[in-house]
Enzyme design. Structure first.
Site, PDB file in Angstrom:
ATOM      1  N   ASP A 181      45.399  60.869  48.138  1.00  0.00           N
ATOM      2  CA  ASP A 181      44.437  61.313  47.138  1.00  0.00           C
ATOM      3  C   ASP A 181      44.846  60.680  45.818  1.00  0.00           C
ATOM      4  O   ASP A 181      46.037  60.540  45.536  1.00  0.00           O
ATOM      5  CB  ASP A 181      44.414  62.841  47.014  1.00  0.00           C
ATOM      6  CG  ASP A 181      43.121  63.298  46.331  1.00  0.00           C
ATOM      7  OD1 ASP A 181      42.063  62.717  46.591  1.00  0.00           O
ATOM      8  OD2 ASP A 181      43.165  64.233  45.512  1.00  0.00           O
ATOM      9  N   SER A 182      43.850  60.269  45.040  1.00  0.00           N
ATOM     10  CA  SER A 182      44.198  59.583  43.799  1.00  0.00           C
ATOM     11  C   SER A 182      43.139  59.836  42.745  1.00  0.00           C
ATOM     12  O   SER A 182      42.057  60.337  43.049  1.00  0.00           O
ATOM     13  CB  SER A 182      44.328  58.075  44.065  1.00  0.00           C
ATOM     14  OG  SER A 182      43.102  57.553  44.526  1.00  0.00           O
ATOM     15  N   ARG A 212      48.884  53.222  43.522  1.00  0.00           N
ATOM     16  CA  ARG A 212      48.792  53.176  44.987  1.00  0.00           C
ATOM     17  C   ARG A 212      49.864  52.251  45.560  1.00  0.00           C
ATOM     18  O   ARG A 212      50.533  52.589  46.530  1.00  0.00           O
ATOM     19  CB  ARG A 212      47.387  52.704  45.391  1.00  0.00           C
ATOM     20  CG  ARG A 212      47.051  52.967  46.845  1.00  0.00           C
ATOM     21  CD  ARG A 212      45.574  52.771  47.141  1.00  0.00           C
ATOM     22  NE  ARG A 212      44.754  53.706  46.409  1.00  0.00           N
ATOM     23  CZ  ARG A 212      44.057  53.403  45.308  1.00  0.00           C
ATOM     24  NH1 ARG A 212      44.071  52.175  44.826  1.00  0.00           N
ATOM     25  NH2 ARG A 212      43.361  54.310  44.688  1.00  0.00           N
ATOM     26  N   GLY A 240      37.514  49.938  54.256  1.00  0.00           N
ATOM     27  CA  GLY A 240      38.122  49.093  53.223  1.00  0.00           C
ATOM     28  C   GLY A 240      39.545  49.543  52.930  1.00  0.00           C
ATOM     29  O   GLY A 240      40.476  48.734  52.873  1.00  0.00           O
ATOM     30  N   LYS A 241      39.686  50.863  52.781  1.00  0.00           N
ATOM     31  CA  LYS A 241      41.009  51.423  52.495  1.00  0.00           C
ATOM     32  C   LYS A 241      41.958  51.213  53.681  1.00  0.00           C
ATOM     33  O   LYS A 241      43.108  50.833  53.508  1.00  0.00           O
ATOM     34  CB  LYS A 241      40.870  52.930  52.258  1.00  0.00           C
ATOM     35  CG  LYS A 241      41.101  53.355  50.842  1.00  0.00           C
ATOM     36  CD  LYS A 241      41.253  54.848  50.785  1.00  0.00           C
ATOM     37  CE  LYS A 241      41.165  55.346  49.370  1.00  0.00           C
ATOM     38  NZ  LYS A 241      41.272  56.794  49.282  1.00  0.00           N
ATOM     39  N   PHE A 259      37.779  48.558  41.435  1.00  0.00           N
ATOM     40  CA  PHE A 259      36.712  49.547  41.611  1.00  0.00           C
ATOM     41  C   PHE A 259      36.958  50.691  40.628  1.00  0.00           C
ATOM     42  O   PHE A 259      37.905  50.661  39.838  1.00  0.00           O
ATOM     43  CB  PHE A 259      36.710  50.077  43.064  1.00  0.00           C
ATOM     44  CG  PHE A 259      37.927  50.905  43.400  1.00  0.00           C
ATOM     45  CD1 PHE A 259      39.151  50.317  43.644  1.00  0.00           C
ATOM     46  CD2 PHE A 259      37.852  52.300  43.449  1.00  0.00           C
ATOM     47  CE1 PHE A 259      40.279  51.080  43.926  1.00  0.00           C
ATOM     48  CE2 PHE A 259      38.977  53.068  43.731  1.00  0.00           C
ATOM     49  CZ  PHE A 259      40.193  52.456  43.975  1.00  0.00           C
ATOM     50  N   GLY A 260      36.107  51.702  40.703  1.00  0.00           N
ATOM     51  CA  GLY A 260      36.299  52.926  39.917  1.00  0.00           C
ATOM     52  C   GLY A 260      36.446  52.656  38.430  1.00  0.00           C
ATOM     53  O   GLY A 260      35.643  51.950  37.817  1.00  0.00           O
ATOM     54  N   TYR A 261      37.489  53.185  37.838  1.00  0.00           N
ATOM     55  CA  TYR A 261      37.700  53.102  36.394  1.00  0.00           C
ATOM     56  C   TYR A 261      38.456  51.826  35.978  1.00  0.00           C
ATOM     57  O   TYR A 261      38.833  51.685  34.808  1.00  0.00           O
ATOM     58  CB  TYR A 261      38.485  54.330  35.912  1.00  0.00           C
ATOM     59  CG  TYR A 261      37.759  55.644  36.179  1.00  0.00           C
ATOM     60  CD1 TYR A 261      36.881  56.173  35.231  1.00  0.00           C
ATOM     61  CD2 TYR A 261      37.937  56.351  37.366  1.00  0.00           C
ATOM     62  CE1 TYR A 261      36.207  57.369  35.470  1.00  0.00           C
ATOM     63  CE2 TYR A 261      37.266  57.548  37.612  1.00  0.00           C
ATOM     64  CZ  TYR A 261      36.409  58.041  36.663  1.00  0.00           C
ATOM     65  OH  TYR A 261      35.738  59.209  36.892  1.00  0.00           O
ATOM     66  N   ASP A 262      38.688  50.909  36.912  1.00  0.00           N
ATOM     67  CA  ASP A 262      39.483  49.706  36.618  1.00  0.00           C
ATOM     68  C   ASP A 262      39.037  48.931  35.368  1.00  0.00           C
ATOM     69  O   ASP A 262      39.892  48.497  34.586  1.00  0.00           O
ATOM     70  CB  ASP A 262      39.490  48.753  37.827  1.00  0.00           C
ATOM     71  CG  ASP A 262      40.503  49.193  38.883  1.00  0.00           C
ATOM     72  OD1 ASP A 262      41.333  50.069  38.588  1.00  0.00           O
ATOM     73  OD2 ASP A 262      40.449  48.657  39.995  1.00  0.00           O
TER      74      ASP A 262
END
Ligand code: IMP
Length: 198
Positions: free
Chosen positions: A69-70, A181, A11-12, A152-155
C-alpha cells in the site's frame, strides 16, 4: 518459492517480478484466481491496509502473500491525501483530478512549506499467520506546475531537490532505485535473500 501478489494490476505485478528477478521467486498475480473476496481498505495507516490485504488473500489462497500500500503525505495538510491518495478527489478520480485538488488546497502556501513524502508499506504474510513488514519514505516538495511525462499519480508535482527533478522527469531506472517503492522492495529482497540462504 511461490508468492501470490495481492493485486490484479498486471503492470504492478510485472514491475515487481522484475525487481525480484533471479531470486527463484515465482510471483503469481491475483488474476489467476476467481472469486477473490473484496477487501475494504479501512486501515488508518499504509501498513494496516497492506497487512489486511495480505492476511485476507493468504486465507483465501492458502499461499504466502505479498501485499503493498502506498501514497503521498503532505505535511502542511496534516498528512493528506495519505491512505486516500488514489481516491482523493472521489472514487472515480483521475490522477489529474487528484493533483488539481491537492494544488488547490496548497494555494498560497510557499514552496518551503510544501514538504511531502511518498510512503510504501509491504507485507509478506505466511499461512501460519507470521509476517514480515517493510516501510520506506521518499521526501520531496509539491510544486505548482506539472513537470515530466514518466511515472503516474502525483509524480509530475513531486519535486526532489537533491536530484533537481520531479519524479515524472526521472527515468524509471532512477525512480525505481530511489523511490519509496524501490527502497521498500530493496529491504524485502534483502530479507528474502537471507531466508533463502538459510
Ligand atoms: P496504491 O498503493 O496502488 O493503492 O496507490 C495509491 C496511490 O498513491 C496511487 O494511486 C497514487 O495516487 C499514489 N502513489 C503511490 N505511489 C506513487 C508514486 O510512486 N508516484 C505517484 N503517485 C503514487
Amino acid at each position: 518459492m511461490k508468492i501470490v501478489f495481492a493485486s490484479g494490476n498486471e503492470g504492478k505485478v510485472k514491475e515487481i517480478r522484475e525487481m525480484l528477478a533471479g531470486m527463484g521467486v515465482e510471483l503469481v498475480s491475483l488474476k489467476n484466481y476467481s472469486g477473490v473476496p473484496e477487501i475494504i481498505e479501512d486501515g488508518k495507516t499504509f501498513l494496516e491496509n497492506a497487512l489486511k490485504k495480505a492476511r485476507k488473500i493468504a486465507e483465501f489462497t492458502g499461499e504466502t502473500v505479498l501485499a503493498d500500500d502506498s501514497g503521498l503525505s503532505v505535511d502542511e495538510l496534516g498528512g493528506e491525501p495519505g491512505i486516500y491518495s488514489a481516491r482523493y478527489a472521489g472514487e472515480k478520480a483521475t490522477d489529474d483530478d487528484n493533483i488539481d485538488l491537492l494544488l488547490s488546497r496548497l494555494k498560497n502556501i510557499p514552496l518551503e512549506k510544501r514538504t511531502a513524502f511518498f510512503c510504501c508499506a509491504l507485507v509478506l504474510y505466511r499461512v501460519d499467520g507470521s509476517y514480515d513488514s517493510f516501510e520506506s519514505k521518499w521526501n520531496g516538495r509539491i510544486i505548482d506546475d506539472r513537470r515530466g511525462d514518466n511515472g503516474f499519480g502525483y509524480d509530475p508535482i513531486f519535486y526532489v531537490p537533491q536530484l533537481k527533478k520531479t519524479a515524472a522527469e526521472m527515468q524509471p531506472e532512477l525512480k525505481n532505485r530511489v523511490s519509496h517503492r524501490g527502497q521498500a522492495f530493496a529491504q524485502l529482497k534483502k530479507a528474502l535473500e537471507e531466508k533463502l540462504k538459510n
